[in-house]
Design an enzyme around this catalytic site. Structure first.
Site, mmCIF file in Angstrom:
data_model
loop_
_atom_site.group_PDB
_atom_site.id
_atom_site.type_symbol
_atom_site.label_atom_id
_atom_site.label_comp_id
_atom_site.label_asym_id
_atom_site.label_seq_id
_atom_site.Cartn_x
_atom_site.Cartn_y
_atom_site.Cartn_z
ATOM 1 N N ASP A 119 23.709 0.311 -118.532
ATOM 2 C CA ASP A 119 23.542 -0.603 -117.407
ATOM 3 C C ASP A 119 22.080 -0.788 -117.014
ATOM 4 O OD1 ASP A 119 22.892 1.793 -116.155
ATOM 5 O OD2 ASP A 119 24.748 1.901 -114.992
ATOM 6 N N ASP A 245 13.877 9.676 -131.726
ATOM 7 C CA ASP A 245 13.405 8.697 -130.746
ATOM 8 C C ASP A 245 12.927 9.354 -129.461
ATOM 9 O OD1 ASP A 245 16.422 9.027 -130.762
ATOM 10 O OD2 ASP A 245 16.153 8.145 -128.773
#
Length: 488
Positions: A119, A245
């Site tokens: 979100d 990452d």
């Protein structure tokens, strides 16, 4: 501030330019005046007056050029494909007071093209944890991202429950991750040479003096990463989610999720409740660092002069660099010289801690109560508490060890030994229980505990009056250490 927005000048495939999505009714969480001074932020009246609006996405200064970075990565050892800044934006790059380039990266700013199923928001609890942890590691002397501060808002965010949305303006010497190269290798291989030149010229300019600057750069990243992870091990820090990452090319700690500081010493400790196999357990961090770098390095074989053999040479210093940095640091924690006898004592000490589940931070600091009791009444009490937990058999092992240890210390100038112990063994680390008390109060609109913990961690090597007994109290020996959720 001295702006130097260079990333935005790279190929447009590497990022998506966009403004932040504002939070509703933002309010002050906490502001880091030390970082503001370092950046030159504090000298800009507009930035100081409107920092809440800036952090909340309501106001973007003209000099900012917000963008979301694209990158990829291996998560828990598996290729995860395209990732990227799913809830953060690189807002600006600036030169700080030391002429070092710093990224201003706003986290919790809403959806980007890389949000996937997320979100784009961050909740207050994870924001506070990251804010305090970056501050804690920085003050402990460990390379890390830090933060200018954070805001809380009326924006509701659903995780396991509905929570308050927050935003954090974090500061790091780079937000380029190993995963950036993985993304380029998969989705834009023609950019590898240009991007490698950018990394060298921006973050490792000294490598240009080498006859093989690319190989010199790769070796430097390997060595910095090894030293960073050695620092983590020495302080008892577990990152919890060492995906490719989440590792920076500059060897600075980045991306605080389910991190934790060791309390009861258990090398197999898993602090991430999603890590079902223990891949990222405390004791595995050095090996995972090597694995991640090995995956990263192979992509550079596309460049001229880079072969599998030369890459092996670049990776080769990892183990020696880690071991040297870790062993030297371990000896300093004991006030001993870096030699074979000292290391033998050090590993016997760690075995004593592990066998008896003693508190890692308190036990190392307690040794000052043994070495110089008259000058260290607080540490004397720590020592008494530590030894009281030992069984009769363990008491004998402790006595035998301490006799040999004190004899070894006589080979070192007394003041040097005490100074090494004081400056390498903190009194305070960010225990999960400390962070949770600050979070619980903040969720009720009370940020005084965040401020107290922040100030406590600003001087972690000094005994402080603002500390409470709970700040240094470990969990019960039989209680499992609290695992932390990745949900943030």
């Amino acid at each position: 501030m001295r702006y130097q927005n260079t990333y935005v000048n790279l190929d447009a495939r590497l990022y998506h330019k966009q403004p932040p999505t504002p939070l509703d009714n933002p309010r002050v969480g906490h502001f880091n005046t030390q970082v503001a001074e370092q950046l030159g932020w504090a000298q800009d009246d507009d930035l100081m007056t409107r920092w809440v609006d800036i952090f909340a996405g309501h106001y973007v200064p003209a000099e900012f050029e917000p963008l979301a970075m694209a990158y990829a990565g291996h998560q828990f050892g598996q290729w995860a494909g395209q990732l990227g800044d799913g809830r953060g934006l690189l807002m600006a790059q600036v030169r700080d007071n030391n002429d070092k380039l710093q990224d201003l990266h706003l986290k919790g700013i809403g959806l980007t093209p890389y949000s996937r199923m997320g979100d784009g928001r961050a909740v207050l609890r994870s924001t506070i944890r990251e804010y305090l942890c970056g501050h804690a590691l920085t003050q402990l002397g460990i390379p890390s991202s830090n933060a200018l501060g954070f805001v809380v808002s009326d924006t509701s965010v659903r995780r396991e429950r509905m929570e308050a949305g927050a935003a954090l303006m974090r500061v790091a010497d780079s937000h380029i991750r190993l995963g950036h190269i993985e993304w380029i290798a998969s989705f834009a291989p023609d950019l590898l040479g240009e991007f490698t030149d950018y990394m060298i010229d921006t973050y490792y300019p000294e490598c240009r003096d080498s006859n093989t600057p690319v190989l010199a750069f790769l070796t430097a990243v390997v060595e910095r990463t090894a030293r960073m992870i050695a620092d983590w091990q020495l302080i008892g820090f577990a990152h919890g989610v060492m995906n490719t990452d989440n590792l920076s090319i500059t060897g600075s700690t980045l991306d605080f999720g389910p991190f934790g500081f060791m309390e009861r010493f258990d090398p197999a400790w898993i602090n991430n409740h999603s890590d079902h196999t223990g891949r990222y357990a405390y004791q595995n961090q050095p090996a995972i660092g090597h694995w991640n770098l090995n995956v990263w390095l192979t992509h550079f074989m596309r460049l001229e002069g880079v072969t599998r053999e030369t890459l092996a040479d670049c990776l080769a210093p990892y183990e020696a660099t880690f071991m040297q940095h870790y062993q030297q640091g371990l000896c300093r924690k004991l006030g001993l010289p870096h030699e074979k006898e000292s290391l033998s004592l050090a590993f016997e000490w760690l075995t004593l801690l592990e066998d008896n589940l003693l508190d890692y931070t308190n036990s190392f600091r307690a040794l000052l109560g043994l070495v110089a009791p008259d000058e260290h009444p607080y540490e004397q009490q720590l020592l008494a508490t530590m030894t009281a937990e030992l069984t009769q058999e363990a008491q004998k092992a402790w006595q035998d060890w301490s006799i040999i240890y004190l004899a070894q210390l006589e080979l070192v100038p007394f003041e040097q030994a005490v100074n090494d112990m004081r400056t390498n063994n903190p009194v305070y680390v960010l225990r999960n229980s400390m962070a949770q008390r600050a979070i619980s109060a903040a969720e009720q609109g009370q940020f005084e505990e965040v401020d107290r913990v922040f100030n406590l961690l600003a001087s972690p090597y000094d005994v402080q009056d603002i500390a409470t007994e709970l700040d240094t109290t470990p969990p019960n020996p039989n209680a499992p250490q609290m695992p932390i959720s990745c949900s943030s």
